[in-house]
Design a protein around this motif. Structure first.
Motif, PDB file in Angstrom:
ATOM      1  N   ARG A   1       4.346  10.551  18.340  1.00 45.06           N
ATOM      2  CA  ARG A   1       3.385  11.613  18.664  1.00 45.06           C
ATOM      3  C   ARG A   1       2.086  11.415  17.904  1.00 45.06           C
ATOM      4  O   ARG A   1       1.069  11.987  18.236  1.00 45.06           O
ATOM      5  N   LEU A   2       2.134  10.618  16.832  1.00 45.67           N
ATOM      6  CA  LEU A   2       0.952  10.259  16.059  1.00 45.67           C
ATOM      7  C   LEU A   2       0.911   8.748  15.944  1.00 45.67           C
ATOM      8  O   LEU A   2       1.939   8.087  15.970  1.00 45.67           O
ATOM      9  N   GLU A   3      -0.278   8.196  15.784  1.00 47.87           N
ATOM     10  CA  GLU A   3      -0.365   6.769  15.519  1.00 47.87           C
ATOM     11  C   GLU A   3      -1.311   6.533  14.353  1.00 47.87           C
ATOM     12  O   GLU A   3      -2.261   7.274  14.133  1.00 47.87           O
ATOM     13  N   ARG A   4      -1.002   5.515  13.574  1.00 44.93           N
ATOM     14  CA  ARG A   4      -1.756   5.188  12.376  1.00 44.93           C
ATOM     15  C   ARG A   4      -2.728   4.069  12.689  1.00 44.93           C
ATOM     16  O   ARG A   4      -2.384   3.103  13.369  1.00 44.93           O
ATOM     17  N   THR A   5      -3.926   4.191  12.170  1.00 48.51           N
ATOM     18  CA  THR A   5      -4.890   3.103  12.242  1.00 48.51           C
ATOM     19  C   THR A   5      -5.423   2.869  10.845  1.00 48.51           C
ATOM     20  O   THR A   5      -5.756   3.819  10.133  1.00 48.51           O
ATOM     21  N   CYS A   6      -5.473   1.625  10.439  1.00 47.72           N
ATOM     22  CA  CYS A   6      -6.002   1.259   9.125  1.00 47.72           C
ATOM     23  C   CYS A   6      -7.111   0.243   9.331  1.00 47.72           C
ATOM     24  O   CYS A   6      -6.885  -0.818   9.913  1.00 47.72           O
ATOM     25  N   GLU A   7      -8.297   0.588   8.876  1.00 49.05           N
ATOM     26  CA  GLU A   7      -9.439  -0.312   8.970  1.00 49.05           C
ATOM     27  C   GLU A   7     -10.190  -0.282   7.650  1.00 49.05           C
ATOM     28  O   GLU A   7     -10.487   0.781   7.122  1.00 49.05           O
ATOM     29  N   ASP A   8     -10.512  -1.438   7.134  1.00 51.14           N
ATOM     30  CA  ASP A   8     -11.281  -1.566   5.893  1.00 51.14           C
ATOM     31  C   ASP A   8     -10.677  -0.754   4.748  1.00 51.14           C
ATOM     32  O   ASP A   8     -11.383  -0.108   3.985  1.00 51.14           O
ATOM     33  N   GLY A   9      -9.365  -0.742   4.648  1.00 49.88           N
ATOM     34  CA  GLY A   9      -8.676  -0.048   3.574  1.00 49.88           C
ATOM     35  C   GLY A   9      -8.588   1.460   3.735  1.00 49.88           C
ATOM     36  O   GLY A   9      -8.161   2.164   2.838  1.00 49.88           O
TER      37      GLY A   9
ATOM     38  N   CYS B   1       0.839  -1.205   0.000  1.00 54.13           N
ATOM     39  CA  CYS B   1       0.000   0.000   0.000  1.00 54.13           C
ATOM     40  C   CYS B   1       0.872   1.251   0.000  1.00 54.13           C
ATOM     41  O   CYS B   1       1.399   1.636   1.045  1.00 54.13           O
ATOM     42  N   PRO B   2       1.028   1.920  -1.161  1.00 49.26           N
ATOM     43  CA  PRO B   2       1.835   3.137  -1.191  1.00 49.26           C
ATOM     44  C   PRO B   2       1.307   4.229  -0.260  1.00 49.26           C
ATOM     45  O   PRO B   2       2.087   4.929   0.381  1.00 49.26           O
ATOM     46  N   ALA B   3       0.002   4.385  -0.157  1.00 55.32           N
ATOM     47  CA  ALA B   3      -0.557   5.410   0.735  1.00 55.32           C
ATOM     48  C   ALA B   3      -0.223   5.096   2.192  1.00 55.32           C
ATOM     49  O   ALA B   3       0.087   5.996   2.974  1.00 55.32           O
ATOM     50  N   CYS B   4      -0.278   3.825   2.550  1.00 54.00           N
ATOM     51  CA  CYS B   4       0.064   3.432   3.924  1.00 54.00           C
ATOM     52  C   CYS B   4       1.546   3.659   4.196  1.00 54.00           C
ATOM     53  O   CYS B   4       1.928   3.940   5.326  1.00 54.00           O
ATOM     54  N   TRP B   5       2.381   3.546   3.160  1.00 50.69           N
ATOM     55  CA  TRP B   5       3.803   3.826   3.334  1.00 50.69           C
ATOM     56  C   TRP B   5       3.987   5.287   3.737  1.00 50.69           C
ATOM     57  O   TRP B   5       4.764   5.598   4.645  1.00 50.69           O
ATOM     58  N   PHE B   6       3.252   6.193   3.071  1.00 48.07           N
ATOM     59  CA  PHE B   6       3.348   7.609   3.428  1.00 48.07           C
ATOM     60  C   PHE B   6       2.829   7.855   4.837  1.00 48.07           C
ATOM     61  O   PHE B   6       3.392   8.656   5.585  1.00 48.07           O
TER      62      PHE B   6
END
Length: 92
Positions: free
Chosen positions: A64-72, A48-53
């Motif tokens: 200081r930030l956290e990423r969450t990915c759900e259902d794309g 996932c290129p967007a998730c890489w960014f």
């Protein structure tokens, strides 16, 4: 991933985006065989290129930030209980 060193993350990005760009650029020269590089790029970017960014932003924020990915759908937010501005409210 946030725990990944910045250098490694940038190398993964360079390999991933380089392979994707190479796959597209090589199609006119060698035909569809050039598309063999596309899966290499996607594996380097972990699909996932967007998730890489998003992970890059998370890595740069150093927690200081956290990423969450759900259902794309991926989004960045501050961890629970953390202040987003870094300022403390003044009295009164």
């Amino acid at each position: 991933m946030a725990g990944e060193p910045l250098g490694r993350h940038l190398v993964r990005g360079a390999v991933g985006f380089g392979a994707l760009a190479g796959a597209i650029a090589l199609v006119p020269l060698i035909g569809v065989a050039g598309l063999v590089l596309a899966p290499v790029g996607l594996v380097a970017l972990r699909g996932c290129p967007a998730c890489w960014f998003m992970a890059l932003a998370e890595t740069l924020s150093r927690g200081r930030l956290e990423r969450t990915c759900e259902d794309g759908v991926c989004e960045l937010r501050t961890p629970a209980g953390a202040r987003s501005t870094g300022r403390h409210p003044g009295p009164g």
